[in-house]
Design an enzyme around this catalytic site. Structure first.
Site, PDB file in Angstrom:
ATOM      1  N   ALA A  23      42.726  48.260  44.970  1.00  0.00           N
ATOM      2  CA  ALA A  23      41.390  48.095  45.275  1.00  0.00           C
ATOM      3  C   ALA A  23      40.617  48.204  43.943  1.00  0.00           C
ATOM      4  O   ALA A  23      40.913  48.622  42.936  1.00  0.00           O
ATOM      5  CB  ALA A  23      40.821  49.351  45.873  1.00  0.00           C
ATOM      6  N   CYS A  24      39.442  47.489  43.799  1.00  0.00           N
ATOM      7  CA  CYS A  24      38.506  47.507  42.785  1.00  0.00           C
ATOM      8  C   CYS A  24      37.103  46.909  43.401  1.00  0.00           C
ATOM      9  O   CYS A  24      37.382  46.180  44.089  1.00  0.00           O
ATOM     10  CB  CYS A  24      38.998  46.785  41.515  1.00  0.00           C
ATOM     11  SG  CYS A  24      40.051  47.965  40.623  1.00  0.00           S
ATOM     12  N   THR A  25      36.109  46.873  42.828  1.00  0.00           N
ATOM     13  CA  THR A  25      34.820  45.978  43.064  1.00  0.00           C
ATOM     14  C   THR A  25      34.446  45.716  41.630  1.00  0.00           C
ATOM     15  O   THR A  25      34.173  46.725  40.763  1.00  0.00           O
ATOM     16  CB  THR A  25      33.916  46.809  43.976  1.00  0.00           C
ATOM     17  OG1 THR A  25      34.552  47.324  44.991  1.00  0.00           O
ATOM     18  CG2 THR A  25      32.857  46.207  44.158  1.00  0.00           C
TER      19      THR A  25
END
Length: 498
Positions: A23-25
């Protein structure tokens, strides 16, 4: 069952559910899209709450020989790359165990790197050109390799692309690079194919664990890519001009399936809805979302920090505010397993010492302070370079993380206290920054050394203030939870006299 136990169970479910994937944004803001003319690169680094982060300053080095080696640091694989003869000074915020995976940093030339956003190529594309998992470059290596030797964002992207084409990518990733003039974003396609695009100055870009780039023009200086990007896709049947029309990088190379509908698309949809509310689009139409969008109101630093803290507040998809809900299908931007989030701000009209600022929040972005770290900072305190996967009482990472863990045992009651305190602190520091920066500009005209010392002392004091506030909040919340638990299990006798 006590309220405390119920919250602990909910928290463990939430962590177990979200820890199953990467995950990451990422959010990038062009200078004409921001309220003050700055460029901003923001990203939440999400993996494991037990991943303590260290703050490192890598000094400049001369007359180097040999190779950079991931294996030598017990990193992800056996990637190697020749060391630059003369290495630039640069900063990173790495994993405690390997001192790699540097997350965010600037070098002395003004190049900033944020990496990486985990993205995924389609199984069909990978069947033709798999990731080079044993020796390809990964997020462990990207900051150190690029920041040690590149002097512009364009040069950094070109170097990373060259490495992907020759040695290979060990995984799928997106990387943002910024300098005084522009912001670039690179995405991998397969083990040896890649594409990068320059952020239009009047627009912003948002991504959540998916390939987002689309159009590509090899003759346009705003694009870069592997030499055979389109030809390879055509040869392998990933792209057919008669069938598909204009080449679309995301459609040809990246994964797009049911996992994107709830895990990835809602984050991008929410960000675009916030800054460009006139966009009317189905939350499940991720492939059709515009790659870049123009904000209908100029974007501020606080706006960007708010994105990193977002968890669908005020909607039915908020997994925290009404009690922890680890079964919520929409994955929010702010998750407990975020180990750091940052906003890299570049103001080219100012000296680099104050013009480049990294606002870094350790741990869960929703429940942390975004502390400013100026490029002019000379050294970090001792507790910024310690900390492991076991909680302690000294490391700066665990001071923030312990407060966040405590808060999550009763988020509806405790989170507002923490968030209000950190907002008030950030507002106060922002006013002080303006005063200090103005003073720096005056002092630097006649005494640069004194100006640098003043800035360094200010930055250290700000860091200490944030740490002190965090410790105070932890004690305040422990007091409240002690009262709550005592109330739940008081065991008074009938006369209530003992």
């Amino acid at each position: 069952m006590s309220t405390f136990k119920k919250c602990l169970i909910a928290l463990s479910i939430n962590v177990a559910v979200v820890s199953s994937g990467f995950a990451c944004t990422t959010l990038l803001v062009g200078n004409e899209a921001s309220a003050d003319g700055s460029m901003m690169v923001a990203r939440s680094a999400d993996s494991d709450a037990m991943k303590a982060q260290h703050f490192l300053i890598h000094p400049a080095k001369t007359n180097q020989t040999g190779v950079y080696s991931t294996k030598a640091h017990n990193g992800a694989n056996n990637f190697t790359w020749p060391l630059p003869k003369n290495s630039l000074r640069y900063t990173t915020v790495p994993n405690w165990k390997t001192q790699l995976h540097g997350a965010t940093g600037f070098n002395e030339a003004g190049v900033g790197v944020s990496g990486t956003e985990s993205i995924f190529a389609s199984p069909k594309a990978l069947a033709f050109d798999p990731y080079v998992e044993d020796v390809g470059i990964t997020e462990d290596d990207i900051p150190d390799v690029l920041l040690s030797q590149t002097k512009t964002a364009r040069e950094a992207i070109a170097l990373l692309g060259h490495i992907i084409e020759t040695t290979g990518a060990g995984e799928g990733f997106g990387v943002a690079v910024v300098d005084d003039n522009e912001v670039w974003y690179l995405e991998t396609a397969t083990g040896h194919q890649w594409m990068a695009q320059r952020l239009p100055s009047s627009q912003y870009f948002a991504s959540g664990n998916q390939g987002r780039l689309q159009s590509y023009d090899a003759k346009d200086p705003n694009f870069m890519g592997s030499k055979t990007l389109v030809e390879f896709a055509t040869e392998k049947g990933l792209y057919d001009q008669k069938r598909d029309g204009a080449f679309n990088f995301s459609k040809a190379y990246t994964r797009d399936d049911e996992r994107d509908r709830t895990y990835n698309d809602p984050r991008v949809w929410t960000i675009q809805k916030q800054f460009t509310p006139s966009l009317k689009q189905d939350v499940a139409a991720g492939r059709q979302f515009p790659v870049f969008a123009t904000p209908e109101k100029k974007m501020t630093l606080d706006d960007v920090k708010a994105v990193l803290r977002d968890h669908y507040e005020g909607t039915e998809h908020d997994p925290y505010s009404k009690g922890l809900n680890g079964k919520e299908p929409w994955r929010p931007v702010s998750v407990f397993r975020t180990y750091e989030a940052h906003v890299m701000q570049v103001r080219p009209w100012l000296p680099k010492e104050i013009g480049e600022v990294s606002y870094i929040g350790l741990g869960m972005a929703d429940l942390t302070a975004f502390v400013p770290y100026y490029s002019g900072l000379k050294a970090y305190p001792a507790n910024y370079i310690i900390g492991t996967d076991k909680a302690d009482s000294q490391s700066i990472y665990w001071k923030y993380r312990k407060l966040q863990t405590l808060t999550m045992t009763d988020y509806p009651k405790l989170a507002p206290i923490v968030k209000r305190a950190y907002k008030d602190w950030e507002d106060k520091i922002a006013k002080e920054q303006k005063e200090v920066e103005a003073e720096y500009l005056k002092m630097a005209k006649t005494n640069k050394a004194a100006a640098n010392k003043m800035l360094n002392d200010f930055n250290l004091r700000v860091m200490a203030d944030a740490e002190e506030l965090t410790e105070s909040l932890t004690n305040q919340l422990f007091t409240l939870r002690t009262k709550d638990i005592q109330s739940d299990i008081f065991f008074a006798n009938a006369a209530k006299k003992d």
